[in-house]
Scaffold this motif. Structure first.
Motif, PDB file in Angstrom:
ATOM      1  N   GLN A 139      32.773   5.782  27.005  1.00 37.64           N
ATOM      2  CA  GLN A 139      31.532   5.996  27.745  1.00 37.64           C
ATOM      3  C   GLN A 139      30.295   5.730  26.891  1.00 37.64           C
ATOM      4  O   GLN A 139      29.268   5.307  27.421  1.00 37.64           O
ATOM      5  CB  GLN A 139      31.482   7.414  28.311  1.00 37.64           C
ATOM      6  N   ASP A 140      30.387   5.962  25.591  1.00 35.27           N
ATOM      7  CA  ASP A 140      29.245   5.675  24.723  1.00 35.27           C
ATOM      8  C   ASP A 140      28.947   4.182  24.692  1.00 35.27           C
ATOM      9  O   ASP A 140      27.780   3.775  24.683  1.00 35.27           O
ATOM     10  CB  ASP A 140      29.495   6.186  23.301  1.00 35.27           C
ATOM     11  N   LYS A 198      27.334   3.353  28.028  1.00 31.67           N
ATOM     12  CA  LYS A 198      25.945   3.843  28.007  1.00 31.67           C
ATOM     13  C   LYS A 198      25.075   2.933  27.155  1.00 31.67           C
ATOM     14  O   LYS A 198      23.940   2.622  27.534  1.00 31.67           O
ATOM     15  CB  LYS A 198      25.898   5.275  27.463  1.00 31.67           C
ATOM     16  N   ASP A 217      21.914   0.932  28.488  1.00 32.31           N
ATOM     17  CA  ASP A 217      20.613   1.078  27.817  1.00 32.31           C
ATOM     18  C   ASP A 217      20.044  -0.276  27.414  1.00 32.31           C
ATOM     19  O   ASP A 217      18.830  -0.475  27.445  1.00 32.31           O
ATOM     20  CB  ASP A 217      20.736   1.992  26.599  1.00 32.31           C
ATOM     21  N   ASN A 243      26.620  10.707  32.815  1.00 33.93           N
ATOM     22  CA  ASN A 243      27.151  10.270  31.526  1.00 33.93           C
ATOM     23  C   ASN A 243      26.573   8.953  31.034  1.00 33.93           C
ATOM     24  O   ASN A 243      26.269   8.808  29.846  1.00 33.93           O
ATOM     25  CB  ASN A 243      28.665  10.149  31.576  1.00 33.93           C
ATOM     26  N   TYR A 244      26.432   7.959  31.924  1.00 33.42           N
ATOM     27  CA  TYR A 244      26.015   6.667  31.381  1.00 33.42           C
ATOM     28  C   TYR A 244      25.213   5.767  32.302  1.00 33.42           C
ATOM     29  O   TYR A 244      24.759   4.703  31.872  1.00 33.42           O
ATOM     30  CB  TYR A 244      27.218   5.887  30.839  1.00 33.42           C
TER      31      TYR A 244
END
Length: 135
Positions: free
Chosen positions: A61-62, A65, A69, A131-132
Motif C-alpha cells: 500500500q505504501d 500511495k 501521490d 489508506n492510499y
C-alpha cells in the motif's frame, strides 16, 4: 550542498529572471519526459494491483500511495493530473468490478448475505480511500 545551491538559484537568479521556480520546472520536465511515456502502463498497473487487493491479495500500500501521490504532485498542487490520468479510469473500473461482484452475490447468496457482503465491500473501499487514494 546541492540543495543550498538550488535554493540560492531560486532565491536570486530565478526571481530576477522571472523564471519558473526550479522545483516546479523539475516536475514539468519529469512530467514531459518520463510520465507521458509511462502513464498508461502505470495507470493499468495500479488498477490491476487494486483489483488484486479487492480479491484478498496483500499489496504494498505504501508503493500504491507513493504512485498516487506522484499523480497529485505532477499537477503542481492541482488535482487535474490525478483526475484525468487516474480517477477517470479508476471510477469506471471500480463500477465494473462491483457490478460483476454484485451479480455473482445475487445469484449465489440470500438477500441478507448479499447485504452483508455489500457492507463489507463498502467498508473495504472506504479503508482503501483512507489508506492510499486521494479524497
Amino acid at each position: 550542498w546541492m540543495d543550498r545551491f538550488f535554493t540560492y538559484l531560486d532565491r536570486y537568479y530565478v526571481k530576477l529572471q522571472s523564471a519558473e521556480p526550479l522545483h516546479d520546472r523539475g516536475y514539468s520536465i519529469f512530467h514531459q519526459l518520463v510520465f507521458e511515456e509511462c502513464k498508461k502502463d502505470t495507470r493499468n498497473a495500479l488498477l490491476r494491483v487494486i483489483n488484486l487487493e479487492r480479491q484478498g491479495e496483500h499489496i504494498d500500500q505504501d508503493l500504491v500511495k507513493g504512485i498516487i501521490d506522484m499523480f497529485i504532485d505532477l499537477g503542481l498542487r492541482n488535482p487535474n493530473v490525478y483526475n484525468t490520468e487516474f480517477e477517470e479510469a479508476f471510477l469506471p473500473a471500480t463500477s465494473d468490478y462491483f457490478v460483476r461482484q454484485a451479480s455473482g452475490w445475487l445469484s449465489e447468496d440470500s438477500f441478507p448475505e448479499y447485504l452483508r457482503k455489500a457492507e463489507v465491500a463498502l467498508q473495504a473501499e472506504e479503508q482503501r480511500v483512507t489508506n492510499y487514494l486521494h479524497r
